[in-house]
Each structure stands twice: as C-alpha cells, then as structure tokens.
Motif scaffolding. Sequence first.
Motif, short mmCIF file in Angstrom:
data_model
loop_
_atom_site.label_atom_id
_atom_site.label_comp_id
_atom_site.label_asym_id
_atom_site.label_seq_id
_atom_site.Cartn_x
_atom_site.Cartn_y
_atom_site.Cartn_z
N ASP A 24 19.38 -7.86 12.32
CA ASP A 24 19.52 -8.51 11.02
C ASP A 24 18.66 -9.77 11.01
OD1 ASP A 24 21.07 -10.66 12.25
OD2 ASP A 24 22.77 -9.28 12.22
N VAL A 25 18.55 -10.39 9.85
CA VAL A 25 17.66 -11.53 9.70
C VAL A 25 18.15 -12.75 10.48
CG1 VAL A 25 18.69 -12.54 7.61
CG2 VAL A 25 16.21 -12.72 8.01
N GLU A 26 19.45 -12.85 10.72
CA GLU A 26 19.96 -13.97 11.52
C GLU A 26 19.41 -13.89 12.94
OE1 GLU A 26 22.24 -13.66 7.96
OE2 GLU A 26 21.92 -12.13 9.51
N GLU A 27 19.40 -12.70 13.51
CA GLU A 27 18.83 -12.52 14.85
C GLU A 27 17.33 -12.82 14.84
OE1 GLU A 27 19.52 -8.90 16.85
OE2 GLU A 27 21.69 -9.19 17.05
N LEU A 28 16.63 -12.31 13.83
CA LEU A 28 15.20 -12.55 13.76
C LEU A 28 14.89 -14.04 13.62
CD1 LEU A 28 12.29 -11.62 13.64
CD2 LEU A 28 12.58 -11.17 11.19
N ASP A 29 15.67 -14.76 12.83
CA ASP A 29 15.45 -16.20 12.68
C ASP A 29 15.56 -16.93 14.02
OD1 ASP A 29 14.86 -16.18 10.00
OD2 ASP A 29 16.90 -16.63 9.34
N GLN A 30 16.48 -16.49 14.86
CA GLN A 30 16.60 -17.11 16.19
C GLN A 30 15.34 -16.85 17.02
OE1 GLN A 30 20.43 -16.31 18.18
NE2 GLN A 30 21.27 -15.79 16.17
N ILE A 31 14.80 -15.65 16.91
CA ILE A 31 13.56 -15.32 17.63
C ILE A 31 12.40 -16.17 17.11
CG2 ILE A 31 11.86 -13.51 18.07
CD1 ILE A 31 14.18 -11.48 17.91
N MET A 74 6.80 -5.86 23.53
CA MET A 74 8.19 -5.46 23.80
C MET A 74 8.59 -4.26 22.97
SD MET A 74 10.38 -8.97 24.15
CE MET A 74 10.22 -9.98 25.62
N PRO A 75 8.59 -3.06 23.57
CA PRO A 75 9.06 -1.86 22.88
C PRO A 75 10.50 -1.53 23.27
CG PRO A 75 7.81 -1.21 24.80
CD PRO A 75 7.89 -2.73 24.83
N LEU A 76 11.34 -2.56 23.36
CA LEU A 76 12.72 -2.39 23.80
C LEU A 76 13.61 -1.90 22.65
CD1 LEU A 76 13.11 -5.74 25.79
CD2 LEU A 76 12.67 -3.46 26.74
N PRO A 77 14.80 -1.35 22.96
CA PRO A 77 15.76 -1.05 21.89
C PRO A 77 16.05 -2.31 21.07
CG PRO A 77 16.46 -0.05 23.96
CD PRO A 77 15.29 -0.92 24.29
N THR A 78 16.29 -2.14 19.79
CA THR A 78 16.45 -3.29 18.90
C THR A 78 17.58 -4.22 19.34
OG1 THR A 78 15.76 -1.81 17.12
CG2 THR A 78 16.65 -3.92 16.47
N SER A 79 18.63 -3.67 19.92
CA SER A 79 19.75 -4.50 20.35
C SER A 79 19.37 -5.48 21.46
CB SER A 79 20.91 -3.61 20.83
OG SER A 79 20.50 -2.81 21.93
N LEU A 80 18.24 -5.25 22.13
CA LEU A 80 17.79 -6.13 23.21
C LEU A 80 16.72 -7.13 22.77
CD1 LEU A 80 17.47 -3.52 26.13
CD2 LEU A 80 19.44 -4.95 25.53
N HIS A 81 16.25 -7.03 21.54
CA HIS A 81 15.14 -7.86 21.09
C HIS A 81 15.46 -9.35 21.15
CE1 HIS A 81 12.69 -4.62 18.70
NE2 HIS A 81 12.87 -4.32 19.96
N ARG A 82 16.60 -9.73 20.60
CA ARG A 82 16.91 -11.16 20.50
C ARG A 82 16.89 -11.82 21.88
NH1 ARG A 82 22.53 -13.19 17.95
NH2 ARG A 82 23.27 -11.62 19.44
N ARG A 83 17.60 -11.22 22.83
CA ARG A 83 17.70 -11.84 24.15
C ARG A 83 16.34 -12.00 24.82
NH1 ARG A 83 20.30 -9.18 29.66
NH2 ARG A 83 19.81 -10.95 31.03
N TRP A 84 15.58 -10.91 24.88
CA TRP A 84 14.35 -10.94 25.68
C TRP A 84 13.19 -11.61 24.94
CZ3 TRP A 84 14.84 -10.57 30.59
CH2 TRP A 84 15.89 -9.83 31.13
N ALA A 85 13.18 -11.53 23.62
CA ALA A 85 12.13 -12.22 22.88
C ALA A 85 12.31 -13.74 22.97
CB ALA A 85 12.11 -11.78 21.42
N ILE A 86 13.53 -14.20 22.88
CA ILE A 86 13.78 -15.64 23.02
C ILE A 86 13.42 -16.13 24.42
CG2 ILE A 86 15.60 -17.40 23.07
CD1 ILE A 86 16.94 -15.92 20.75
N LEU A 87 13.79 -15.35 25.43
CA LEU A 87 13.44 -15.72 26.81
C LEU A 87 11.92 -15.76 26.98
CD1 LEU A 87 16.06 -13.75 28.95
CD2 LEU A 87 15.85 -16.24 28.74
N ALA A 88 11.23 -14.79 26.39
CA ALA A 88 9.77 -14.75 26.49
C ALA A 88 9.15 -15.97 25.83
CB ALA A 88 9.24 -13.47 25.86
N ALA A 89 9.64 -16.34 24.65
CA ALA A 89 9.12 -17.52 23.96
C ALA A 89 9.35 -18.78 24.78
CB ALA A 89 9.77 -17.65 22.58
N GLU A 90 10.51 -18.88 25.40
CA GLU A 90 10.81 -20.05 26.23
C GLU A 90 9.91 -20.12 27.46
OE1 GLU A 90 14.96 -19.50 26.91
OE2 GLU A 90 15.56 -20.48 25.03
N LYS A 91 9.39 -18.97 27.87
CA LYS A 91 8.44 -18.93 28.98
C LYS A 91 7.00 -19.07 28.49
CE LYS A 91 11.41 -17.94 32.37
NZ LYS A 91 11.56 -18.75 33.59
#
Length: 491
Positions: free
Chosen positions: A236-243, A206-223
């Motif tokens: 920030d680290v709160e977003e990364l922790d969710q990923i 995923m070479p997406l803009p950083t603002s899109l990382h949380r949404r699409w990385a979480i969706l990818a993990a769920e898949k």
Amino acid sequence: MSKAIYRCIELLRLLTNLQLPQANRMVRERTMYLLQWARPERIMATSNFPIKELRSTGPASRRRIWNLAAPHFGLILQEMFGHIQTLMKWMSLDQLCLHNKNPCTKFSQRCNPSISSHLSQLISHRREPQMAENLIRFGIVGCAEIARKVARAINSAPNSAVSAIASRSLDKALNFAAVNGLPETVKVYGSYHQILDDPCVDAVYMPLPTSLHRRWAILAAEKKKHILLEKPTALDVEELDQILDACESNGVQFMDGSMWLHHPRTAKVKEIISDPKLFGHVNYIHSTSTTSGTKQFLEENIRVKSDLDALGALGDLAWYCIGALLWAKDYELPIQVRALPDVTKNKAGVILSCTATLHWGKSSNETSATIHCSFLSHTSMDITISGTHGSVNVYDFIIPYQETSASFDITSGAKFAELHIGWNTKPEEIEVVNELPQEALMIAEFSRLVQAIRTRGSCPDSKWPQISRKTQVVMDAVKKSIDTDCRPVYL
C-alpha cells in the motif's frame, strides 16, 4: 564504408563460433542479438530508407538501395563499434585468446587498416579495468525468474555491470550465477545482509515478493544503495512512503521496474497523443493485462500467496494498466475509481481477476478509462487511447513482440464512407526501432542517474518515485473499492 560494416558483421559471426568458457555463454547470446540487429533492414531503418521497398524487391534492387545508403554508413559503423565494445566488456579476453589462439588474426588481416586497428585494440586489450570506474555496479537481491532478464539487461547496458548476487540460499545463488553465465568475478552471497554490506555494490535490483519490499528496500537505502524495485512497489502507499522517505533521507535514487516506459515507442506514442491537431483531447482509454495461469501457477506461484504477494493480479498486472492510464493523462490523478463486481479471488482471498473504471475531470475535459487484469484469460497487454480527432492502439505495450523494434497503429480523421459501406482511411502502422531491449534502456537510464549523483553530486531524480507513488495510490483505490463491495473511491 559498406564493406566496413560487412567486416563488423563478419566479426560478430566469427564470435558466435568461438569455443567460449562456460562463464561466457552470455557472449554468444549477445552476439546473436547483434547479428539480428545488423540486418540490412535495421541499417536501412536507421538510415531513413524505405523498408517496404527493401523487403519487396529482389537482390539487385536491394544492392542498389544499399549503395544509395552509403553516405549514412559512417553513423551506422560507429553504432556497431559501440555494440562490439559492449560485447567485449562482457568477455574475459585473456580466456578468449587462450581458448582460441587469437582467432581474429585472419579477420584483421582482411580488414582495411583503420578497421583492423580498431578491432585489434578491442581484441588485444582487456577493457574491463579501465571501464570499471565508470560502470554502476549492481547487486541483485533475490533470484526470481524476472532477475534473469534484468541480469542480462544490466550486462548489456553500456554503463552497468552485475557485481553481486544474493539469495537466502547460497546454493540457489550459485545456481543462478551458473545458469545465467555470470562471470566468476561476480560475488555470490547466501544472505541479503551480505550484499547490502558490500562496498563494491552501488545499486541493488530487488525482485523480492511484495511483502518483503519495505524491509529490504529501507535497509538498502540506509546502506546508501540506489534502488531499482520490482513492481508492485509495496502492499500500500503507506509502505511505499516509508521506502521513499528512506531513499530521500539517504540521497539515493529510486525507480520501479516498469520497463515499457523506457522503450522509444512509448515516447513516440506520447508525442502523437499530445498533438492537439492530430489527436485532440484524450477522452477514453482502455487497457488490459492478462495471462492464462496454469493449475500449478494458480496453486503455487508467489503471486497467488496471501503472505507473499497479497495483491495478486491487481499488483502484478494492473500495475501496468494503471501506470499506462496515468502516463496517457500526464500523471494527473483521476477523481473517481471504482471496481466492477466481476472480481475473482482464490480461497486465500488473493485477487485473480478484476476490472475497474477511472474518471477524470468535468464537462469537455473529462476522460473515462477501464482496466482489466486477470490470471484467468488468454495473454494480452493492450492499450487503446481515443481522442477527439484520432485513436492509437498498442497490442504489446508491456512486452513488445520482438526486442529490436515495436509498432503501434494510429488512425486520425476517420469517417465512414458513403452509405456506411466502409471507412475513408485505414490505421497507419508506425514502427519504432530500438538499439537495446527496453529493460536494458531502463537500466541505462537508472545508471545514468546514479552516476550523476555519484560523480557530480546531483540530487536524485524525483520523477520516478512520483510516478511510482501515483500508480500505487490508484492501485490502492481499486483495492479499496473491491474491499467495499465496489463502491466508488474519490481521490
């Protein structure tokens, strides 16, 4: 044995002259790389023979050294066969023979029987169906410029292949596939959701803009897709922790795209700075990552847009510097982080340039460090590590000057000469040769971990998410210091 190596090189040169279909342009690029790899100097380096003597002597002496290296050629030959097999993996061999009427016939006739037999098998049979079961199939989510480099790396690593590419625009995805010479078998999607729903995709880059990382990385993990996420990993680290929580709960591997960590030079430098007699205690580190952005870059690039990559140079460049400092300190977090007041921002408040200091420990075990990152300075990517007995300088630690080798300088036991008119020693340059570019080594390591999860039921390696998280924590501290008028932040 040396003749066999020359035959392999001859085959590679032959491949560069083939009339390849448009989809196989990457074959020519890979072949040219292999020819560069197969230089006598490269073979001598692998055989532990004197490179300087080889470079400084004439043809007769070169031949003499070459002949002396003959006992080592068996290993070299095996390596070259491995490279040729990797090359063949990229190729549509049916098309190759159709376009060139089996061009290796003459070559095979001139080889000795064992070499001819081996190469004949490589040419005459498609290996892709047999190899596909062992390859990690990558989906590339987004067509950023860096994705071109990583797509090349995925297809050059021995245990992976690009399976699909996705963009929010189908035309953009199709153009990416064409420009980068991806095979027709690669699926092209006009939606990120489609690539995540593809059961034939094992992992996503995923070479997406950083603002899109949380949404699409979480969706990818769920898949259940394993995730190679471009840096910076999150805002920030709160977003990364969710990923990372999503990755852990779904049993998928996470790694960020810090390629330099996978270069063999990195391990060699680590070996040296960890030697208490040679290097001593690490007490100071300095790292820079800078580039001179054009007017268009500073106005239009996503890395200066507050809604896409709000961290600017801090996220894009300081990620490397912070990561290098933590690496040098065995990933011990500093006790204090403080930005310096030389911060430059654009009108949108995005950081274009900044400097920070970091501090570890107390008394005899203390270490201080500085980092500087900027979109406004001449290109640099340096790290200097000073110890009580020695120092190391790396001038290209993020992207080596060349793909096939990298070097660094070490000085140990240096003192001034009498009357302080000079030094008692000079820095020693140490060169480290690498078979594959560092990005391909990163892909190979990531794919190895995914394969272990997939075939042996192994747990994801926690090392890589921990490295990413610690880097994010320190980056957040620098950002907090900047936002609070450069006050110190304690961790």
